[in-house]
Design a protein around this motif. Structure first.
Motif, PDB file in Angstrom:
ATOM      1  N   GLN A   1      12.889  -5.439   3.373  1.00  0.00           N
ATOM      2  CA  GLN A   1      12.610  -3.979   2.819  1.00  0.00           C
ATOM      3  C   GLN A   1      12.708  -3.020   3.886  1.00  0.00           C
ATOM      4  O   GLN A   1      11.817  -3.094   4.772  1.00  0.00           O
ATOM      5  CB  GLN A   1      11.412  -4.098   1.921  1.00  0.00           C
ATOM      6  N   HIS A   2      13.518  -2.149   4.023  1.00  0.00           N
ATOM      7  CA  HIS A   2      13.757  -1.114   5.082  1.00  0.00           C
ATOM      8  C   HIS A   2      13.143   0.257   4.352  1.00  0.00           C
ATOM      9  O   HIS A   2      13.782   0.927   3.605  1.00  0.00           O
ATOM     10  CB  HIS A   2      15.212  -0.784   5.173  1.00  0.00           C
ATOM     11  N   ASN A   3      11.955   0.454   4.849  1.00  0.00           N
ATOM     12  CA  ASN A   3      11.487   1.715   4.512  1.00  0.00           C
ATOM     13  C   ASN A   3      11.495   2.550   5.434  1.00  0.00           C
ATOM     14  O   ASN A   3      11.982   2.235   6.579  1.00  0.00           O
ATOM     15  CB  ASN A   3       9.858   1.395   4.233  1.00  0.00           C
TER      16      ASN A   3
ATOM     17  N   ARG B   1       2.263   5.218  10.777  1.00  0.00           N
ATOM     18  CA  ARG B   1       2.312   3.926   9.783  1.00  0.00           C
ATOM     19  C   ARG B   1       2.492   4.589   8.438  1.00  0.00           C
ATOM     20  O   ARG B   1       2.519   5.834   8.056  1.00  0.00           O
ATOM     21  CB  ARG B   1       0.636   3.825   9.719  1.00  0.00           C
ATOM     22  N   TYR B   2       3.437   3.779   7.947  1.00  0.00           N
ATOM     23  CA  TYR B   2       3.923   4.207   6.575  1.00  0.00           C
ATOM     24  C   TYR B   2       2.668   4.799   5.511  1.00  0.00           C
ATOM     25  O   TYR B   2       1.852   4.371   5.417  1.00  0.00           O
ATOM     26  CB  TYR B   2       4.495   3.093   5.793  1.00  0.00           C
ATOM     27  N   GLN B   3       3.003   5.900   4.918  1.00  0.00           N
ATOM     28  CA  GLN B   3       2.076   6.728   4.078  1.00  0.00           C
ATOM     29  C   GLN B   3       2.473   6.521   2.657  1.00  0.00           C
ATOM     30  O   GLN B   3       1.960   6.997   1.698  1.00  0.00           O
ATOM     31  CB  GLN B   3       2.208   8.075   4.396  1.00  0.00           C
ATOM     32  N   HIS B   4       3.549   5.397   2.362  1.00  0.00           N
ATOM     33  CA  HIS B   4       3.966   5.373   0.803  1.00  0.00           C
ATOM     34  C   HIS B   4       4.704   4.055   0.900  1.00  0.00           C
ATOM     35  O   HIS B   4       4.775   3.372   1.957  1.00  0.00           O
ATOM     36  CB  HIS B   4       5.307   6.255   0.755  1.00  0.00           C
ATOM     37  N   THR B   5       4.670   3.349  -0.350  1.00  0.00           N
ATOM     38  CA  THR B   5       5.109   2.087  -0.347  1.00  0.00           C
ATOM     39  C   THR B   5       6.745   2.307  -0.481  1.00  0.00           C
ATOM     40  O   THR B   5       7.321   3.162  -0.545  1.00  0.00           O
ATOM     41  CB  THR B   5       4.679   1.494  -1.685  1.00  0.00           C
ATOM     42  N   TYR B   6       7.522   1.173  -0.061  1.00  0.00           N
ATOM     43  CA  TYR B   6       8.873   0.885  -0.289  1.00  0.00           C
ATOM     44  C   TYR B   6       9.255   1.297  -1.703  1.00  0.00           C
ATOM     45  O   TYR B   6      10.273   1.818  -1.609  1.00  0.00           O
ATOM     46  CB  TYR B   6       9.188  -0.684  -0.123  1.00  0.00           C
ATOM     47  N   GLU B   7       8.537   0.762  -2.819  1.00  0.00           N
ATOM     48  CA  GLU B   7       8.991   1.508  -4.281  1.00  0.00           C
ATOM     49  C   GLU B   7       9.153   2.860  -4.399  1.00  0.00           C
ATOM     50  O   GLU B   7       9.859   3.633  -4.977  1.00  0.00           O
ATOM     51  CB  GLU B   7       8.103   0.650  -5.242  1.00  0.00           C
TER      52      GLU B   7
END
Length: 723
Positions: free
Chosen positions: A80-82, A135-141
């Motif tokens: 998954q490429h976020n 750090r990612y602040q949202h999900t891949y979806e």
């Protein structure tokens, strides 16, 4: 470890081994399979689609699941490429504005406020101390939901999967091709050969195995089934011992030898004894690897086997207890005495060494008579030299036309590069030209003379793969020095990594250079927007995997060179991560879509080199405004941590210049040599292919080739190198 041999065939040949199953009405499911493949940039050939349509639906589903898993991994869509910025490339903020936003949020957070205030008081700020930074602040979806759908384009990549033979036939054919390769294989292909050799050890074997590393993999499999070993040097035995211990058969890295079984010890000692008994002078070869031989002797216990006294001599030489003058030392002695003719006489018994010494011999020669003797010796032994070495020397002398003092780049077998001024005296032009003509004649003699040659124009500027180590594993990857056309408006780089044990921070960056290789600007986490481009944001840890992207509108870039790079800022090296790869996508201006769209991927390559800065390729704007890529596959040493594009711009520019200005031998060179007055040469433009047998050379195999045709594509391009 169990091997998925069906996947191995797909990766190496872009063929599916003939699908098996009961007959049925699988046409509907086969078309659905074809549509699913299209989403990742692949399609079924007409012949393969017809074959699948005649099978049961269950058989088609089994094939589809296995194949989709394999091609998704080939293109990088198995993860998954976020992106850090949820709607990248839209709304990417200015760098300072973004950092201030992070600080403001940190000051509003009770847990981080005190630390941030203290840092600001001292005039320094650690970005990693800000809760929302890196750090990612949202999900891949959530990221997917924020993106528009990709608009299909006729220029999206389409890779055709062809119908192959049954699995055993495909594996045997692939084994013979890899084992008999005239050029060294890359690391991944060498591992594949090992797996194939274990399966095919009792089946058909190649006429010869010229590459020593390949021979070690084959010998390990032959030893396991009791077949005769292929040994003619003491180093062959050492490589086999490394293979049996799970070590490095290239001998680049030290191997920790395991305790070997008695049959294996006997086989190794008997092999050494036979080699030395046939030619005692080969004891001198031990000096090149004295330490590994000493450690191997501790495992083999040669004193327990008095019937093989020559094997004991090998380890006596390694320990310094028995003298053995090496061939190289005798040559060096002649050259130290400026006895060029004496060195030439010695080297004629080792044609490969003579060829590798030609530049030094011509520079050392005192007069024209000695230079004539060097060239004459090269011409005499040329038929005994491998095609790969002849071509390498030919390319070397072609580049010796350049001025003394220019940058000279060295690249080792693991992709590590370094640049130094070229201080060698020039080789006299007349001698160089005579040698080049002789080498061209020797290569021409070895090449086939096809009656009809069908060429894909895009393959002509592909560099000859003189070593598999000059190309990394992946999809659409060309050998180092190759040129390829860039045919999209939007160029997008991507890098993915997943850490193994400790926090790992890779930084995807791009350096933009002027025509004189001076810095224009750059894209990185410290410069999120520049030159009509956007960076997707800094991700500083990857326990579950992380991706970074750079998007460029090529029409807005005014620089001459775009140099993507992956810098290791902190943590694990490229060979230590669980997985790491780089690639690029091309899109038309209005295609939109997710940050990562597999059918727009033109290249995806593994990051597995030694060094802390990876330089996969460089993009150059030509005089007509069009862009072309030149493939680098280069790693720079860098520093232990905190590598950044700002700090390495000088060293990167030097390396890029040295490789961009070096001229490689290409497929066009060989095509020109093999074409004579009786050869019909056609350029394939996508139209139906001839209905007669041809020699086809191109990036991918076209559909409809006559069954008696020979097809050379990226997957087996090494086959163009004559033996």
């Amino acid at each position: 470890m169990a091997h998925d041999f069906d996947a191995l065939v797909i990766r190496h040949t872009h063929r599916l081994s003939s699908p098996q199953g009961s007959a049925g009405q699988g046409a509907v499911v086969a078309r659905q399979f074809d549509a699913a493949l299209a989403s990742v940039g692949f399609k079924l050939s007409a012949q393969l689609l017809e074959r699948l349509s005649g099978l049961s639906e269950a058989a088609v589903v089994r094939t589809a699941r296995r194949t989709l898993r394999t091609v998704s991994e080939m293109v990088g869509d198995h993860v998954q490429h976020n992106s850090y910025f949820i709607d990248f490339p839209a709304n990417v903020p200015d760098t300072e504005e973004f950092w201030m936003r992070c600080v403001t949020q940190a000051l509003a957070d009770k847990t981080s406020r005190e630390s941030v205030v203290e840092q600001l008081t001292h005039g320094m700020l650690d970005l990693l101390s800000l809760p929302v930074y890196g750090r990612y602040q949202h999900t891949y979806e959530e990221m997917l939901a924020a993106q528009d759908e990709l608009i299909a384009s006729a220029r999206d990549r389409v890779t055709v999967l062809h119908l192959g033979s049954d699995l055993d036939t495909e594996l045997t054919s692939l084994y013979l091709a890899l084992a008999g390769s005239t050029t060294p294989l890359g690391e991944e292909h060498l591992l594949d050969l090992k797996a194939l050799a274990e399966r095919c050890a009792l089946g058909p074997q190649p006429e010869s195995i010229p590459v020593r590393e390949n021979r070690a993999a084959v010998n390990a499999a032959r030893l396991a089934v009791g077949a005769d070993l292929l040994l003619d040097t003491v180093t062959d035995v050492l490589r086999l011992a490394c293979a049996l211990s799970g070590g490095d058969v290239t001998l680049r890295e030290p191997t920790r030898f395991r305790t070997l079984s008695r049959p294996a010890r006997r086989a190794l000692l008997a092999g050494l004894d036979t080699v030395i008994a046939a030619n005692p002078a080969k004891l001198a070869d031990v000096h090149a690897h004295r330490e590994p031989f000493k450690r191997l002797g501790e495992r083999l216990h040669p004193h327990e086997y008095p019937r093989w006294p020559h094997a004991a001599d090998v380890f006596a030489v390694a320990r310094g207890e028995k003298p053995a003058w090496s061939f190289d030392s005798r040559v060096e002695k002649r050259l130290d005495e400026f006895d060029v003719l004496g060195a030439v006489r010695l080297l004629q018994s080792a044609p490969g060494k003579l060829f590798r010494s030609l530049d030094l011999l011509l520079r050392t020669a005192a007069d024209q008579e000695e230079r004539d003797a060097v060239v004459a010796a090269a011409v005499r032994v040329a038929p005994e030299v491998s095609g790969r070495v002849v071509l390498s020397v030919r390319e070397h002398f072609h580049n010796r036309e350049r001025e003394t003092g220019e940058a000279r780049i060295f690249i080792n077998s693991r992709g590590r590069g370094w640049v130094t001024p070229d201080v060698r005296p020039p080789v006299p032009a007349a001698d160089r030209d005579r040698l080049i003509s002789a080498l061209d004649a020797e290569i021409r003699r070895r090449l086939p003379a096809p009656r009809r040659l069908l060429l894909d124009p895009d393959v002509l500027d592909v560099a000859l793969p003189l070593s598999g180590r000059a190309t990394t594993a992946g999809l659409g990857v060309l050998p180092r020095g190759s040129l390829s056309t860039v045919d999209g408006e939007q160029l997008r780089f991507f890098a993915y990594w997943k850490e193994t044990e400790k926090r790992t921070d890779y930084d995807l960056s791009a350096l933009l250079l002027n025509a004189d290789y001076s810095t224009d600007s750059w894209l990185s986490y410290t410069s999120l927007t520049a030159a009509g481009a956007e960076h997707s944001g800094d991700v500083t840890e990857a326990p579950e995997g992380a991706s970074e992207f750079i998007n460029l509108s090529l029409g807005r870039v005014r620089s001459t060179f775009i140099v993507p790079q992956v810098n290791i800022y902190a943590g694990e090296g490229f060979e230590e991560t669980a997985e790491s790869f780089f690639g690029f996508m091309l899109r038309d201006g209005e295609q939109k879509g997710r940050p990562f769209e597999p059918r727009t991927v033109r290249m995806k390559s593994e990051l597995r080199g030694v060094g802390r800065v990876a330089l996969p390729l460089v993009f150059r704007r030509e005089d007509d405004g069009r862009w072309r890529a030149k493939w680098l596959h280069l790693y720079l040493k860098g520093i232990s941590s905190a590598n950044r594009v700002e700090e390495n711009q000088v060293s990167v520019a030097k390396a890029v210049r040295a490789l961009v200005e070096r001229q490689q031998l290409t497929v066009w060179y060989l095509v020109d040599l093999m074409s004579d007055d009786s050869t019909v040469v056609d350029l394939w433009d996508g139209e139906p292919v001839p209905d007669e047998p041809v020699l086809y050379i191109g990036l991918e195999r076209p559909e409809g080739l006559h069954p008696d045709s020979t097809a050379i594509t990226l997957e087996n391009l090494r086959d163009v190198i004559p033996g």
